[in-house]
Write a protein that holds these residues in place. Structure first.
Motif, short mmCIF file in Angstrom:
data_model
loop_
_atom_site.label_atom_id
_atom_site.label_comp_id
_atom_site.label_asym_id
_atom_site.label_seq_id
_atom_site.Cartn_x
_atom_site.Cartn_y
_atom_site.Cartn_z
N PHE A 1 1.33 2.46 2.29
CA PHE A 1 1.64 3.83 2.74
C PHE A 1 0.55 4.29 3.71
O PHE A 1 0.83 4.86 4.76
CB PHE A 1 1.71 4.77 1.52
N ASP A 2 -0.69 4.03 3.34
CA ASP A 2 -1.81 4.47 4.17
C ASP A 2 -1.80 3.78 5.53
O ASP A 2 -2.00 4.42 6.56
CB ASP A 2 -3.13 4.18 3.44
N GLN A 3 -1.52 2.47 5.52
CA GLN A 3 -1.54 1.73 6.78
C GLN A 3 -0.39 2.17 7.69
O GLN A 3 -0.54 2.23 8.91
CB GLN A 3 -1.45 0.23 6.51
N ILE A 4 0.77 2.44 7.11
CA ILE A 4 1.95 2.74 7.93
C ILE A 4 2.01 4.22 8.29
O ILE A 4 2.15 4.57 9.47
CB ILE A 4 3.23 2.27 7.20
N ILE A 5 1.91 5.09 7.29
CA ILE A 5 2.08 6.53 7.54
C ILE A 5 0.73 7.24 7.57
O ILE A 5 0.52 8.15 8.38
CB ILE A 5 2.98 7.16 6.45
N GLY A 6 -0.16 6.85 6.68
CA GLY A 6 -1.46 7.54 6.53
C GLY A 6 -1.42 8.45 5.32
O GLY A 6 -0.55 9.33 5.23
N LEU A 7 -2.33 8.24 4.39
CA LEU A 7 -2.32 9.05 3.16
C LEU A 7 -2.58 10.53 3.45
O LEU A 7 -2.21 11.39 2.65
CB LEU A 7 -3.35 8.51 2.15
N GLY A 8 -3.18 10.82 4.59
CA GLY A 8 -3.39 12.22 4.97
C GLY A 8 -2.09 12.99 5.12
O GLY A 8 -2.07 14.22 5.06
#
Ligand code: FE
Ligand code: FE
Ligand code: ZN
Length: 276
Positions: A198-205
């Protein structure tokens, strides 16, 4: 500490939802901006909103998470359905302006045979036209189970929508545990791996809320049938790891489990006990 709550009915107004949730032991909640099956929404009395905001502040509530109508489809093949969906979206966002800084979550849509790429483009077009009116509201695309022609069954599809906007746009994601599981993401055996992706694709931010549900079906089933916590295929241990995951602290967790009020009270109590 966790922000935990469930869906409530807006029938008695906004302050009443806040009072109900405080009574239930929770500190966030969700509501449908209109009848879940569509239709007109009531006007919002400013006094009622002010009373809710006062209560939420006093009681230390987390962000509140409005939910757009299930019938809103911004990427239907049918232009009338698209137009109707756009009107719901702009109407909802106008009402959300009365609740500054809260979250508005919706199902990206179903492309009804046009293909995901066409659907993604239409969702982005609708959002581009609607977002200027969103003000301080964060608009969230929900992760979907990938049932039928749903758009948003993969992180990549959500990213494809978000990519068409400036990085500072108030556009984010609500992660539904039942939906990502049904879409095939292994949050039971590889939660870290799923969140890293999720972090790599969308970004956890961009992750602003969690819909906290068990699932009646197995991973990758694409069914979207929610289950009470611990009675489904995700199971309580895995759900506890989700709630306690460092990357998800501070987010509002909304139960959408098949429960009555007493059942929600029990689940809220139990989830809170994981943080004692
Ligand atoms: Fe939803
Ligand atoms: Fe959901
Ligand atoms: Zn669902």
């Amino acid at each position: 500490m966790i922000y935990i709550g469930c869906h409530l009915s807006v029938a008695d107004g906004y302050a009443a939802m806040g009072q109900t949730m405080r009574d239930m032991g929770g500190n966030t909640f969700a509501w449908f901006t209109r009848n879940p099956r569509g239709g007109k929404s009531k006007d919002v009395p400013p006094d009622d909103i002010a009373a809710l905001l006062r209560l939420a502040k006093e009681a230390g509530f987390g962000p509140l998470v409005a939910h757009g109508s299930y019938t809103m489809n911004l990427c239907s093949q049918n232009p009338d359905t698209r137009k109707n969906g756009f009107e719901m979206l702009t109407g909802d966002l106008a009402r959300m302006a009365l609740l500054p800084g809260q979250l508005y979550n919706f199902h990206p849509g179903a492309h009804t045979g046009q293909g995901a790429d066409a659907g993604i483009a239409q969702i982005a077009d609708a959002l581009r036209a609607a977002l200027p009116a969103a003000g301080e509201t964060y608009v969230l695309l929900e992760t979907m189970a990938g049932k039928g022609s749903e758009v948003g069954g993969s992180f990549e599809e959500l990213k494809a929508v978000i990519d068409r906007f400036e990085p500072d746009e108030k556009l984010g994601v609500c992660l539904d545990t039942c939906h990502v599981w049904d879409a095939g993401y292994d949050i039971v055996n590889d939660l870290d791996g799923v969140l890293t992706r999720f972090d790599q694709i969308i970004g956890l931010g961009r992750l602003k809320a969690v819909h906290f549900n068990d699932s009646k079906n197995g991973r990758g089933s694409h069914k979207d049938r929610h289950e009470k916590l611990g009675l489904g295929q995700i199971g309580k241990d895995a759900l506890r790891r989700v709630a306690r995951h460092p990357a998800l602290q501070g987010l509002p967790f909304i139960l959408e489990t098949p429960n009555d009020d007493a059942g929600y009270r029990r689940e809220i109590e139990e989830v809170k006990s994981w943080f004692d």
